[in-house]
Design a protein around this motif. Sequence first.
Motif, PDB file in Angstrom:
ATOM      1  N   SER A 151       0.824  -1.217   0.000  1.00 11.64           N
ATOM      2  CA  SER A 151       0.000   0.000   0.000  1.00 11.64           C
ATOM      3  C   SER A 151       0.854   1.262   0.000  1.00 11.64           C
ATOM      4  O   SER A 151       0.442   2.304  -0.522  1.00 11.64           O
ATOM      5  CB  SER A 151      -0.937   0.004   1.212  1.00 11.64           C
ATOM      6  OG  SER A 151      -0.224   0.229   2.401  1.00 11.64           O
ATOM      7  N   LYS A 154       2.128   3.677  -3.151  1.00 10.70           N
ATOM      8  CA  LYS A 154       1.461   4.890  -3.633  1.00 10.70           C
ATOM      9  C   LYS A 154       2.433   6.063  -3.665  1.00 10.70           C
ATOM     10  O   LYS A 154       2.321   6.954  -4.518  1.00 10.70           O
ATOM     11  CB  LYS A 154       0.274   5.201  -2.720  1.00 10.70           C
ATOM     12  CG  LYS A 154      -0.356   6.565  -2.895  1.00 10.70           C
ATOM     13  CD  LYS A 154      -1.511   6.786  -1.914  1.00 10.70           C
ATOM     14  CE  LYS A 154      -2.138   8.155  -2.074  1.00 10.70           C
ATOM     15  NZ  LYS A 154      -3.297   8.365  -1.162  1.00 10.70           N
ATOM     16  N   TYR A 181      -0.187   3.363  -9.519  1.00  7.19           N
ATOM     17  CA  TYR A 181      -1.045   4.254  -8.745  1.00  7.19           C
ATOM     18  C   TYR A 181      -1.740   5.229  -9.683  1.00  7.19           C
ATOM     19  O   TYR A 181      -1.078   5.910 -10.475  1.00  7.19           O
ATOM     20  CB  TYR A 181      -0.225   5.023  -7.706  1.00  7.19           C
ATOM     21  CG  TYR A 181      -1.055   6.073  -6.980  1.00  7.19           C
ATOM     22  CD1 TYR A 181      -2.128   5.702  -6.175  1.00  7.19           C
ATOM     23  CD2 TYR A 181      -0.766   7.430  -7.121  1.00  7.19           C
ATOM     24  CE1 TYR A 181      -2.897   6.654  -5.522  1.00  7.19           C
ATOM     25  CE2 TYR A 181      -1.514   8.384  -6.467  1.00  7.19           C
ATOM     26  CZ  TYR A 181      -2.587   7.995  -5.673  1.00  7.19           C
ATOM     27  OH  TYR A 181      -3.351   8.948  -5.031  1.00  7.19           O
ATOM     28  N   LYS A 183      -3.699   8.502  -9.656  1.00 11.25           N
ATOM     29  CA  LYS A 183      -3.965   9.625  -8.759  1.00 11.25           C
ATOM     30  C   LYS A 183      -5.408  10.107  -8.843  1.00 11.25           C
ATOM     31  O   LYS A 183      -6.036  10.423  -7.824  1.00 11.25           O
ATOM     32  CB  LYS A 183      -3.012  10.781  -9.093  1.00 11.25           C
ATOM     33  CG  LYS A 183      -3.108  11.945  -8.120  1.00 11.25           C
ATOM     34  CD  LYS A 183      -2.057  12.993  -8.428  1.00 11.25           C
ATOM     35  CE  LYS A 183      -2.135  14.151  -7.433  1.00 11.25           C
ATOM     36  NZ  LYS A 183      -1.099  15.192  -7.723  1.00 11.25           N
ATOM     37  N   ASN A 186      -7.357   7.601  -7.046  1.00 15.06           N
ATOM     38  CA  ASN A 186      -6.785   7.312  -5.737  1.00 15.06           C
ATOM     39  C   ASN A 186      -6.789   5.806  -5.462  1.00 15.06           C
ATOM     40  O   ASN A 186      -7.199   5.339  -4.397  1.00 15.06           O
ATOM     41  CB  ASN A 186      -7.539   8.053  -4.630  1.00 15.06           C
ATOM     42  CG  ASN A 186      -6.676   8.259  -3.385  1.00 15.06           C
ATOM     43  OD1 ASN A 186      -5.457   8.114  -3.430  1.00 15.06           O
ATOM     44  ND2 ASN A 186      -7.330   8.566  -2.283  1.00 15.06           N
ATOM     45  N   THR A 187      -6.322   5.051  -6.463  1.00 13.50           N
ATOM     46  CA  THR A 187      -6.273   3.592  -6.349  1.00 13.50           C
ATOM     47  C   THR A 187      -4.893   3.093  -6.759  1.00 13.50           C
ATOM     48  O   THR A 187      -4.186   3.744  -7.534  1.00 13.50           O
ATOM     49  CB  THR A 187      -7.319   2.914  -7.244  1.00 13.50           C
ATOM     50  OG1 THR A 187      -7.056   3.246  -8.621  1.00 13.50           O
ATOM     51  CG2 THR A 187      -8.729   3.362  -6.873  1.00 13.50           C
ATOM     52  N   LEU A 188      -4.540   1.931  -6.244  1.00 17.98           N
ATOM     53  CA  LEU A 188      -3.298   1.278  -6.629  1.00 17.98           C
ATOM     54  C   LEU A 188      -3.592  -0.157  -7.018  1.00 17.98           C
ATOM     55  O   LEU A 188      -4.361  -0.849  -6.343  1.00 17.98           O
ATOM     56  CB  LEU A 188      -2.282   1.312  -5.484  1.00 17.98           C
ATOM     57  CG  LEU A 188      -0.905   0.706  -5.803  1.00 17.98           C
ATOM     58  CD1 LEU A 188       0.221   1.569  -5.222  1.00 17.98           C
ATOM     59  CD2 LEU A 188      -0.787  -0.718  -5.250  1.00 17.98           C
ATOM     60  N   TYR A 234      -7.848   4.168  -1.536  1.00 15.24           N
ATOM     61  CA  TYR A 234      -7.406   4.959  -0.387  1.00 15.24           C
ATOM     62  C   TYR A 234      -8.495   5.955   0.026  1.00 15.24           C
ATOM     63  O   TYR A 234      -9.361   6.329  -0.775  1.00 15.24           O
ATOM     64  CB  TYR A 234      -6.125   5.724  -0.719  1.00 15.24           C
ATOM     65  CG  TYR A 234      -4.958   4.828  -1.076  1.00 15.24           C
ATOM     66  CD1 TYR A 234      -4.103   4.336  -0.100  1.00 15.24           C
ATOM     67  CD2 TYR A 234      -4.704   4.479  -2.404  1.00 15.24           C
ATOM     68  CE1 TYR A 234      -3.026   3.518  -0.431  1.00 15.24           C
ATOM     69  CE2 TYR A 234      -3.625   3.669  -2.742  1.00 15.24           C
ATOM     70  CZ  TYR A 234      -2.797   3.190  -1.747  1.00 15.24           C
ATOM     71  OH  TYR A 234      -1.734   2.377  -2.089  1.00 15.24           O
ATOM     72  N   GLY A 239      -1.813   7.377   3.080  1.00 12.14           N
ATOM     73  CA  GLY A 239      -1.813   5.968   2.702  1.00 12.14           C
ATOM     74  C   GLY A 239      -2.881   5.155   3.402  1.00 12.14           C
ATOM     75  O   GLY A 239      -2.842   3.919   3.338  1.00 12.14           O
TER      76      GLY A 239
END
Length: 267
Positions: A151, A154, A181, A183, A186-188, A234, A239
Amino acid sequence: MTSAKTDIFPTSTYFLQDKSTIKIGKEEYEALLSYTLYVETGEDSDYDLSINRTNLKVNNKKIDTKFLEISNSYMEALFPIHCKIDKYKLTIENTKEIQQRIKTTDSEIHSIYSGEGIDHIRTQFFNATETKDGLIQFIKELHFIKIIEASMQKFSNKKQYETSWKVLPIGTSEWKGEAQYQKEKNTLSFEPKIDNAQEIMDDVIRYIHKYDYAVDFEEENLPLYADFKHNINYTGTTGRIETAETDVCIEVQNKFYYQHIITIQTK
């Protein structure tokens, strides 16, 4: 994007569900664990994160057997785990404290219980954790540690990411790929490829022969299928995880099947 420790992984409480399925020939085993994970930022401390685990349940029930209770007592002695963040990886800082807790727990267990089953659990645990290096490696291979480290990617400028995943009870799989990631969302996401497929195949064959499962390996060029998917949402600029799912699957035709799914949601 800031890299302050409180922003990389701020104080958070998570609920985890951990489901594993193993099939060896016609034999099948399933386990469902759930627990609360409390991650506290160590401001003005000699560590960056303190990790605690509570409220462990097996198949949605509190532990109700002697052997599970004993196994869990040894595991509980690991907590809290104090970590520093170094290049978006965790280093374990309180090994002496943990080893002392393990010794205390061991004395308490042996003042109540005895027998071959208890000795087997003890031997397995101490073989893995008795030395400082062994203890660090044991903790670093815990699956929730792997998820916490993933996590934090990011914040990393490096797209290429390597990790390992312990395939119980076979061995440790190694994986490499790009952690991506996004932006705006807001996900990875992380979908690496296995890096030691032949070693895992060898481990599977050795394990099956060692425990005399009714499985043969007469075919040549037997394929191994391996898949790893890790997705995180997120809550904001830090994080802190809102939700996450990790799905690891390894299969050797109808001879061996392993799937491990861990889901996380913030509380």
